[in-house]
Write a protein that holds these residues in place. Structure first.
Motif, short mmCIF file in Angstrom:
data_model
loop_
_atom_site.label_atom_id
_atom_site.label_comp_id
_atom_site.label_asym_id
_atom_site.label_seq_id
_atom_site.Cartn_x
_atom_site.Cartn_y
_atom_site.Cartn_z
N GLU A 16 31.70 41.13 -7.45
CA GLU A 16 30.50 40.37 -7.55
C GLU A 16 30.57 39.68 -9.11
OE1 GLU A 16 27.19 42.94 -7.29
OE2 GLU A 16 27.53 42.95 -4.98
N GLY A 54 36.67 43.94 -4.78
CA GLY A 54 36.78 42.96 -3.61
C GLY A 54 35.15 42.72 -3.04
N GLY A 55 34.12 43.25 -3.59
CA GLY A 55 32.99 43.22 -2.83
C GLY A 55 32.25 41.56 -2.73
N ARG A 59 33.36 44.03 2.03
CA ARG A 59 33.30 45.59 1.84
C ARG A 59 33.27 46.44 3.15
NH1 ARG A 59 31.07 46.75 -3.26
NH2 ARG A 59 29.66 44.91 -4.05
N MET A 78 40.26 46.19 0.80
CA MET A 78 41.42 46.40 -0.36
C MET A 78 42.25 44.84 -0.36
SD MET A 78 43.07 50.17 -0.17
CE MET A 78 42.79 50.50 1.73
N GLY A 134 42.97 48.64 -4.67
CA GLY A 134 42.39 49.75 -5.22
C GLY A 134 43.32 51.03 -5.23
N THR A 135 42.93 52.18 -4.45
CA THR A 135 43.79 53.22 -4.55
C THR A 135 45.05 53.10 -3.53
OG1 THR A 135 42.50 54.55 -3.13
CG2 THR A 135 41.87 54.72 -5.43
N GLY A 136 44.96 52.22 -2.62
CA GLY A 136 45.70 52.08 -1.71
C GLY A 136 45.51 52.90 -0.29
N ASN A 137 44.28 53.69 -0.41
CA ASN A 137 43.62 54.56 0.69
C ASN A 137 42.36 54.04 1.05
OD1 ASN A 137 45.76 56.66 0.52
ND2 ASN A 137 44.98 56.42 -1.73
N TYR A 139 38.20 54.80 2.24
CA TYR A 139 37.41 55.56 1.88
C TYR A 139 37.05 56.00 0.43
CZ TYR A 139 37.08 56.96 6.93
OH TYR A 139 37.15 56.90 8.23
N PHE A 140 37.89 55.20 -0.19
CA PHE A 140 37.80 54.87 -1.74
C PHE A 140 37.06 53.74 -2.22
CE2 PHE A 140 40.95 58.38 -1.19
CZ PHE A 140 40.34 59.37 -2.07
N THR A 141 36.94 53.87 -3.56
CA THR A 141 36.32 52.30 -4.19
C THR A 141 37.30 52.03 -5.14
OG1 THR A 141 34.95 53.39 -5.86
CG2 THR A 141 33.96 53.36 -3.69
N THR A 142 37.14 50.74 -5.57
CA THR A 142 37.72 50.33 -6.59
C THR A 142 37.30 50.69 -7.89
OG1 THR A 142 36.39 48.14 -7.07
CG2 THR A 142 38.47 48.01 -5.69
#
Ligand code: UDP
Length: 241
Positions: A16, A54-55, A59, A78, A134-137, A139-142
């Motif tokens: 954003e 990336g929002g 998302r 991601m 992100g984390t590459g996974n 269910y996580f956020t940046t």
């Protein structure tokens, strides 16, 4: 050269923040302004790593809400961060800075794969590092990626860029009597459910004593002031001093 308080920092930019006044995508005015602000700091030898969100593009939660498989939607989210990272890299390079994008997902043709030691080496060699995917996974956020990378690269502070000038006890847009904190503890952020970063990110910072500085990115020279240790925004710490 000014005397900086912090030498190595992790800057978290949400999607954003890159959108500016638009409803979607990237506003070149914003990325150019960011580059103008970061360049003199980079020239002074500050080690700046960036985690970009990336929002502004996609998302995962929005995709899941409309019926998509959550993990699939998160993978799209991601990839959106990779688009932002490449855009930021391009703008920063046009301003004469040396920048590497490191992705948590393998996309070798467009970005380096994230390797912790290599990221630290880039910073030591005077390159800005943008962490993508992100984390590459799923269910996580940046925000969690920012907390993780800040710890991994031994950043001195995680600088969370927002559109408000710090953390308030309630939404300052809705409540004119909202009180701003200069300092607050991780525990207060978690127990009072203050919307700073998600609980996973806050807990990770707490466990690793990573200070979080929440500040307004739209205010000119705030990044520099923060690096100099001037009073900017709100800092989240273990114990209030
Ligand atoms: N995402 C993910 N794993 C991560 C980081 C991000 O799956 O480790 C996905 C998730 O779908 C998220 C999207 O990428 O919605 C964009 O990231 P985020 O919402 O954190 O971006 P921001 O709010 O900072 O723009």
């Amino acid at each position: 050269m000014p005397k900086y308080k912090y030498k190595r920092v992790l800057l978290k930019l949400s999607g954003e923040a890159l959108m500016g006044s638009h409803d979607f995508g990237i506003d070149p005015e914003v990325t150019n302004r960011l580059a103008d602000e970061v360049k003199p700091l980079w020239e002074d030898g500050e080690q700046i790593a960036i985690v970009v969100g990336g929002g502004n593009i996609f998302r995962g939660l929005t995709g899941a809400a409309s019926g998509m498989d959550r993990a699939q939607a998160d993978n799209m989210g991601m990839l959106a961060t990779v688009i932002n990272a490449l855009s930021l890299q391009d703008t920063f390079e046009h301003h004469g800075m040396d920048v590497r994008v490191m992705s948590a997902l393998e996309i070798r043709q467009v970005a380096e794969v994230y390797i912790r030691r290599r990221a630290i080496r880039h910073l030591e060699k005077g390159r800005i590092v943008i962490f993508a995917a992100g984390t590459g996974n799923p269910y996580f956020t940046t925000d969690t990626a920012a907390a993780l990378r800040a710890c991994e690269i031994n950043a001195e502070v995680l600088m969370k860029a927002t559109k408000v000038d710090g953390i308030y006890d309630k939404d300052p847009v809705k409540y004119p009597d909202a009180k701003k904190y200069d300092q607050i503890t991780y525990l207060d952020v978690l127990t009072e459910n203050l919307q700073v970063m998600d609980a996973t990110a806050t807990a990770l910072c707490h466990d690793n004593k990573m200070p979080i500085l929440v500040f307004n990115i739209d205010q000119k020279d705030n990044i520099k002031s923060a690096l100099l240790g001037k009073h900017v925004g709100t800092i989240v710490v273990e114990e209030e001093s």
